[in-house]
Design a protein around this motif. Structure first.
Motif, short mmCIF file in Angstrom:
data_model
loop_
_atom_site.label_atom_id
_atom_site.label_comp_id
_atom_site.label_asym_id
_atom_site.label_seq_id
_atom_site.Cartn_x
_atom_site.Cartn_y
_atom_site.Cartn_z
N SER A 235 -12.33 5.11 -52.61
CA SER A 235 -10.98 5.45 -52.26
C SER A 235 -10.56 4.89 -51.06
O SER A 235 -9.31 4.49 -50.74
CB SER A 235 -10.86 6.91 -52.28
OG SER A 235 -11.27 7.47 -51.07
N THR B 39 -7.18 11.63 -52.66
CA THR B 39 -7.45 11.59 -54.06
C THR B 39 -8.28 12.62 -54.57
O THR B 39 -7.93 13.35 -55.74
CB THR B 39 -7.67 10.10 -54.73
OG1 THR B 39 -8.99 9.90 -53.85
CG2 THR B 39 -6.80 9.20 -54.64
N TRP B 40 -9.46 12.94 -54.03
CA TRP B 40 -10.49 13.92 -54.53
C TRP B 40 -10.35 15.22 -53.76
O TRP B 40 -10.20 15.38 -52.47
CB TRP B 40 -11.79 13.31 -54.19
CG TRP B 40 -12.23 12.15 -55.25
CD1 TRP B 40 -12.21 10.90 -55.10
CD2 TRP B 40 -12.32 12.26 -56.85
NE1 TRP B 40 -12.49 10.11 -56.04
CE2 TRP B 40 -12.72 10.80 -57.23
CE3 TRP B 40 -12.92 13.35 -57.63
CZ2 TRP B 40 -13.28 10.52 -58.27
CZ3 TRP B 40 -13.10 12.95 -58.89
CH2 TRP B 40 -13.34 11.82 -59.29
N GLN C 110 -6.67 4.09 -55.42
CA GLN C 110 -6.02 5.21 -56.41
C GLN C 110 -7.18 6.09 -57.20
O GLN C 110 -6.94 7.02 -57.76
CB GLN C 110 -5.21 4.40 -57.69
CG GLN C 110 -4.17 3.68 -57.06
CD GLN C 110 -4.17 2.43 -56.82
OE1 GLN C 110 -5.32 1.88 -56.72
NE2 GLN C 110 -3.17 1.51 -56.28
N SER C 111 -8.53 5.59 -56.97
CA SER C 111 -9.42 6.52 -57.81
C SER C 111 -9.39 6.71 -59.13
O SER C 111 -9.61 7.81 -59.75
CB SER C 111 -9.72 7.89 -56.75
OG SER C 111 -9.93 7.60 -55.45
N GLN D 63 -8.49 9.98 -64.49
CA GLN D 63 -7.63 10.41 -63.22
C GLN D 63 -8.92 11.11 -62.50
O GLN D 63 -10.07 11.47 -63.11
CB GLN D 63 -6.77 11.66 -63.78
CG GLN D 63 -5.56 11.05 -64.51
CD GLN D 63 -4.52 10.39 -63.65
OE1 GLN D 63 -4.90 10.36 -62.31
NE2 GLN D 63 -3.75 9.54 -64.21
N PRO D 64 -8.83 11.01 -61.17
CA PRO D 64 -9.86 11.54 -60.37
C PRO D 64 -10.02 13.42 -60.81
O PRO D 64 -9.25 14.10 -60.32
CB PRO D 64 -9.70 11.52 -58.81
CG PRO D 64 -8.24 11.21 -58.88
CD PRO D 64 -7.86 10.68 -60.27
#
Ligand code: MG
Length: 410
Positions: free
Chosen positions: A193, A218-219, A269-270, A289-290
């Motif tokens: 990411s 993102t995560w 965007q992961s 999606q993450p």
């Protein structure tokens, strides 16, 4: 073949159950109670959380970090109506839990996860591995344990679960076909990411706080891996991890991919979780999606697929996907990890241990974010070239690197 729902559920032991991977594993399994049953939980000292988890999954056995915690755990389990659950403790208890089920999910943070990795593989079980440090630090020892009849390592790390799927997507699953796949898979692209500090100047990096580093774009993950993501050390360690998983020659669990054939691509965007490029120029990617529940579910159900979607993409709203090379100057941990991977032997154990000490010191406010890479570089300059072929050598390497790291902390 009997449909899975008519067979007995597969038993699952969750090691590191109160952490991020552990709690998400319990969530995943709760979606398919006919297919999987959690029979064992292991945690360190978060006994209230562990008792809550035990009350909901009703395991046969729980492990706590230390003997002196057993009386409190007995009381807590009695209070939730679980008087007959076996309670074990310490390293022997952890090893017992880590060989007690069909599938062991190792979600422990750091080098402390090594005993569970080895116990699961040496008992010939499936290891769903989220604890990358054990594979990185003890590569040769873990490779030997992987050869135990019945033993199977399925990665839970999202990038490696992606590569696992991209390699399988190319060919049939039969063992005999692996040689063909191995000869045609050329390069792995691990996506990153870029973390919260992507694009920061040197001045901005020198001033970042613990709070900044823990705000991953993102995560949602535990603190250690979130800081590792901010330095790109997580990605560097994942390069070594990918080499351990997919580097060995075909026929010995791998695909013959060299360390320098594993590239890192920043993808903010992961959504693309990693890719494999084949000899004809074709690249196969895995996208979602993450959502860590997807790689967890994949590792539980493999070679089947989980009957519940996690992180499925709505293509009508997805928008753009961006890719760029990593900034190797501002994020020197990435190349430090490549160097350790090329040296091999105990160098990966050293870098992983030095990183754990530096990250802990950063989280405690004892050093700056920019000191993390400097501490690691100074420790690695002392590396003694050990081979790491035995568990004792790995344990020695880990403690020696930790000692050096404490010495060079500013
Ligand atoms: Mg990862």
């Amino acid at each position: 073949m009997t449909p899975r729902s008519e067979a007995a559920p597969r038993s699952v032991a969750v090691v590191g159950s109160t952490g991020s991977i552990g709690t998400q594993t319990i969530d995943v399994v709760a979606h398919r109670p006919d297919d999987f049953r959690i029979t064992a939980l292991a945690a360190g000292n978060r006994l209230a959380d562990l008792a809550d988890q035990a009350a909901s999954v009703r395991p046969e056995i729980v492990a706590v970090g230390d003997e002196h915690l057993i009386p409190e755990m007995v009381d807590r389990l009695r209070a939730v109506g679980l008087a007959d659950v076996e309670i074990v403790a310490g390293s022997t208890g952890l090893a017992e839990v880590s060989s007690s089920a069909d599938i062991i999910v190792n979600g422990v943070v750091g080098f402390a996860g090594l005993s569970s990795t080895l116990a699961a593989l040496n008992a010939g079980k499936r290891l769903a591995l989220a604890n990358k440090e054990s594979l990185i630090a003890a590569g040769p020892v873990v490779q030997k344990a992987r050869r135990t009849p019945g033993a199977e390592l399925v990665p839970v790390d999202s990038e490696h679960a992606a590569v696992h799927q991209c390699l399988l997507a190319h060919g049939a699953r039969a063992e005999g076909d692996q040689a063909n796949r191995a000869s045609s898979a050329r390069r792995i692209q691990l996506t990153a990411s870029g973390g919260p500090f992507r694009g920061y100047s040197a001045e901005q990096l020198a001033a970042v706080s613990v709070e900044n580093a823990l705000a991953h774009p993102t995560w949602s993950m535990g603190p250690k891996i979130t800081v590792d993501s901010s330095t790109l050390m997580n990605k560097g360690l994942e390069v070594i991890e990918a080499h351990e998983l997919f580097g060995p020659p075909a026929g010995s669990a791998g695909y013959g991919i060299g360390l320098d054939d594993i590239e890192v691509v920043v993808h903010p965007q992961s959504i693309v979780h990693s890719m494999v490029t084949y000899c004809d120029g074709s690249t196969i990617a895995q996208l979602s999606q993450p959502d860590m529940r997807l790689p967890i579910a994949y590792a539980l159900a493999f070679p089947g697929r989980f009957a519940e979607p996690f992180g499925a993409i709505d293509w009508s709203t997805l928008g753009r996907l961006d890719f760029e090379p990593p900034d190797r100057v501002r994020f020197p941990c990435l190349d430090l990890a490549y160097q350790a991977g090329r040296i091999g032997g105990t160098a990966p154990a050293w870098i992983s241990a030095a990183n754990e000490v530096a990250v802990e010191a950063f989280l405690e406010g004892r050093i700056r974010w920019t000191d993390i890479a400097q501490v690691i570089e100074r420790v690695m300059s002392q590396h003694d070239g050990g081979s790491g072929e035995t568990l004792d050598e790995v344990l020695d390497a880990d403690s020696q690197a930790r000692k050096y790291a404490e010495m060079v902390l500013p």
